[in-house]
Write a protein that holds these residues in place. Structure first.
Motif, PDB file in Angstrom:
ATOM      1  N   PHE A 336      25.357  33.571  84.106  1.00 21.18           N
ATOM      2  CA  PHE A 336      26.814  33.577  84.139  1.00 21.18           C
ATOM      3  C   PHE A 336      27.339  33.650  82.710  1.00 21.18           C
ATOM      4  O   PHE A 336      26.708  33.148  81.781  1.00 21.18           O
ATOM      5  CB  PHE A 336      27.300  32.292  84.819  1.00 21.18           C
ATOM      6  N   PHE A 337      28.472  34.273  82.524  1.00 16.49           N
ATOM      7  CA  PHE A 337      29.141  34.248  81.225  1.00 16.49           C
ATOM      8  C   PHE A 337      30.648  34.197  81.468  1.00 16.49           C
ATOM      9  O   PHE A 337      31.151  34.654  82.499  1.00 16.49           O
ATOM     10  CB  PHE A 337      28.760  35.457  80.364  1.00 16.49           C
ATOM     11  N   ALA A 338      31.358  33.600  80.529  1.00 17.41           N
ATOM     12  CA  ALA A 338      32.805  33.430  80.688  1.00 17.41           C
ATOM     13  C   ALA A 338      33.433  33.185  79.325  1.00 17.41           C
ATOM     14  O   ALA A 338      32.738  33.029  78.313  1.00 17.41           O
ATOM     15  CB  ALA A 338      33.108  32.274  81.634  1.00 17.41           C
ATOM     16  N   SER A 339      34.757  33.141  79.315  1.00 20.58           N
ATOM     17  CA  SER A 339      35.517  32.801  78.108  1.00 20.58           C
ATOM     18  C   SER A 339      36.482  31.683  78.445  1.00 20.58           C
ATOM     19  O   SER A 339      37.008  31.608  79.561  1.00 20.58           O
ATOM     20  CB  SER A 339      36.292  34.017  77.589  1.00 20.58           C
ATOM     21  N   LEU A 340      36.690  30.812  77.468  1.00 21.26           N
ATOM     22  CA  LEU A 340      37.611  29.684  77.634  1.00 21.26           C
ATOM     23  C   LEU A 340      38.754  29.853  76.646  1.00 21.26           C
ATOM     24  O   LEU A 340      38.530  29.986  75.443  1.00 21.26           O
ATOM     25  CB  LEU A 340      36.888  28.361  77.397  1.00 21.26           C
ATOM     26  N   LEU A 393      38.026  32.119  82.090  1.00 17.40           N
ATOM     27  CA  LEU A 393      37.983  33.521  82.501  1.00 17.40           C
ATOM     28  C   LEU A 393      36.544  33.893  82.839  1.00 17.40           C
ATOM     29  O   LEU A 393      35.753  34.234  81.958  1.00 17.40           O
ATOM     30  CB  LEU A 393      38.511  34.420  81.378  1.00 17.40           C
ATOM     31  N   PRO A 394      36.140  33.833  84.109  1.00 22.92           N
ATOM     32  CA  PRO A 394      34.756  34.147  84.476  1.00 22.92           C
ATOM     33  C   PRO A 394      34.433  35.628  84.288  1.00 22.92           C
ATOM     34  O   PRO A 394      35.293  36.504  84.483  1.00 22.92           O
ATOM     35  CB  PRO A 394      34.686  33.757  85.958  1.00 22.92           C
ATOM     36  N   CYS A 395      33.184  35.891  83.896  1.00 19.16           N
ATOM     37  CA  CYS A 395      32.656  37.265  83.808  1.00 19.16           C
ATOM     38  C   CYS A 395      33.581  38.176  83.013  1.00 19.16           C
ATOM     39  O   CYS A 395      33.911  39.292  83.428  1.00 19.16           O
ATOM     40  CB  CYS A 395      32.414  37.840  85.204  1.00 19.16           C
ATOM     41  N   THR A 396      34.002  37.695  81.843  1.00 23.29           N
ATOM     42  CA  THR A 396      34.924  38.458  81.001  1.00 23.29           C
ATOM     43  C   THR A 396      34.183  38.963  79.770  1.00 23.29           C
ATOM     44  O   THR A 396      33.753  38.179  78.920  1.00 23.29           O
ATOM     45  CB  THR A 396      36.114  37.575  80.559  1.00 23.29           C
ATOM     46  N   THR A 397      34.011  40.268  79.694  1.00 22.51           N
ATOM     47  CA  THR A 397      33.330  40.869  78.545  1.00 22.51           C
ATOM     48  C   THR A 397      34.219  40.813  77.314  1.00 22.51           C
ATOM     49  O   THR A 397      35.420  40.517  77.403  1.00 22.51           O
ATOM     50  CB  THR A 397      32.974  42.333  78.859  1.00 22.51           C
TER      51      THR A 397
END
Length: 450
Positions: A336-340, A393-397
């Motif tokens: 999983f990857f995301a932005s905070l 923000l989940p799955c945000t490149t």
């Protein structure tokens, strides 16, 4: 054992060996004395709602038997007072019923306002909460009892939270309002304007249609000393429906001379001066409320836990922290990857005295509601305190994050309300990749967003 009875501004009770009486000229005198009482009687005057609210706001008087000296027909008064004075025996019966309900309550005052309010509804079994019309309020309606338990909080936000917890439920639709989407205010002026230059300087003109030659013009151009005469073909027009007719009234703009049938309707907010088309206004329904189905469950069997929010809604900070912890665990496994993103409001210290606290509250609520519409329904938004918001923000490149940040900055820059002059809005961001997630816990992640 004496019953302690306080009379405020009235003297309708005669002496009785069972009762110890206390007399006060006004509510302020009574509150200053801070005397523990079993029964309070207040005057049924124009200030009854304000006086009852002043008493109910004090925690020690929230469950006290509060009576008016005579019948009060105001619907919103029934949520604050327990009835009217008829006789001492009737008052003692009402007091005993209330005391028995209070005795059943667990001691949960330390749990906060929601528990206190749920307890109040439980003690006042069957009570309905009617809105009060208040033209000075931004949404034109208020619930006086909510101000007693949730002072300086947005009533709309409180109602949403209490409804999710099923502490309250809608009973009857009272009014449907349209609000300014910029500041959440219902003080709107609907006005026609010119569809070409958008001026409101327009006037109605009555036209005449000549059947002889087909000419259409302002009625003033057809009038002469002999009656009506077409200025184009010079025929006299005697009979409406045969020689001429009057088509639908037309409008003319005094600024650009545009001639049109239907004006462009806009709603101008009288608070922030923004103009909106009617279809872009926020719709809000005002209901009378009643006790919800979860009151006893909350008071007697369950701890108050945050309910699952709908997709796209602002969630509680406890729920958000759990969600972030879950996201970090997945990210540490490379799944999983995301932005905070952190949004931080900062007040200008030099201007704090100029700032209206209630306006600030309304501004920030309207701001976050509009901001939430900028994101996907899968993005998670929370409010940590009155000045801090977080967005996961989940799955945000990186490419998509750049677009999102530009959208946030554009949105923030577009805020030109009066209140925004006294607030700075700072945006910071952190990418939750595998390496960062392995080395840091949730509390450390929040600390990195400075």
């Amino acid at each position: 054992m004496y019953i302690r009875l306080a009379q405020i501004g009235s003297n309708i009770v005669t002496n009785n060996d069972q009762v110890q009486y206390y007399h006060y000229q006004c509510v302020n005198d009574f509150l200053a004395d801070a005397l523990d009482t079993d029964i309070i009687i207040i005057q049924s005057n124009n200030d009854i709602i304000e006086n009852a609210c002043s008493i109910r706001k004090i925690p020690k008087f929230r469950y006290t038997l509060l009576l008016s000296e005579s019948i009060c027909d105001l619907p919103c008064a029934k949520q604050l007072i327990d009835g009217h004075w008829s006789s001492l025996n009737d008052a003692i019966k009402s007091l005993n019923i209330k005391v028995n309900r209070i005795a059943q309550l667990p001691n949960r005052e330390q749990k906060g306002s929601i528990y206190s309010f749920a307890s109040y509804l439980y003690v006042n079994n069957g009570m309905n909460i009617a809105p009060e019309r208040n033209l000075s309020h931004p949404t034109l309606f208020t619930y006086p009892i909510l101000d007693c338990f949730f002072e300086n909080q947005s009533q709309n936000k409180v109602i949403d939270e209490l409804s999710k917890l099923k502490v309250i439920q809608p009973l009857e639709l009272v009014e449907r309002l349209r609000l300014c989407p910029n500041c959440d205010d219902a003080h709107l002026n609907y006005v026609d304007q010119c569809p070409q230059c958008h001026s409101i300087d327009i006037s109605t003109e009555v036209s005449i249609h000549c059947f002889i030659c087909g000419h259409v013009d302002n009625q003033d151009h057809f009038v002469n000393r002999c009656g009506l005469k077409c200025p184009n073909c010079l025929h006299k027009l005697k009979h409406i429906g045969t020689d001429y007719d009057r088509p639908i009234e037309n409008l003319r703009c005094a600024q650009c001379s545009n001639y049109f049938v239907d004006g462009e309707v806009v709603a101008k907010c009288m608070v922030c001066d923004r103009k909106h088309t009617p279809e872009n206004l926020e719709l809000r329904s005002i209901y009378s409320l009643s006790a919800g189905s979860n009151i006893e469950k909350i008071l007697f069997s369950e701890d108050l836990t945050e309910q699952t929010a709908q997709l796209g809604e602002v969630v509680g900070f406890k729920h958000f922290t759990w969600q972030l912890d879950w996201a970090l665990k997945l990210a540490s496994r490379g799944l999983f990857f995301a932005s905070l993103v952190k949004l931080q409001f900062d007040r200008h210290n030099d201007d704090l005295q100029k700032f209206d606290k209630n306006k600030e509250l309304r501004f920030k609520e309207a701001f976050i509601n509009r901001l939430a519409k900028q994101f996907r329904v899968t993005d998670i938004i929370t409010q940590k305190d009155e000045l801090t918001y977080y967005i996961l923000l989940p799955c945000t490149t990186d490419e998509l994050l750049k677009i999102v940040l530009e959208r946030i900055h554009t949105f923030v820059d577009s805020i030109v309300d009066e209140e925004s002059k006294y607030l700075d809005i700072k945006v910071s961001v952190l990418s939750l990749d595998k390496e960062l997630s392995i080395k840091n816990k949730v509390c450390e992640i929040f600390e990195k967003l400075i």
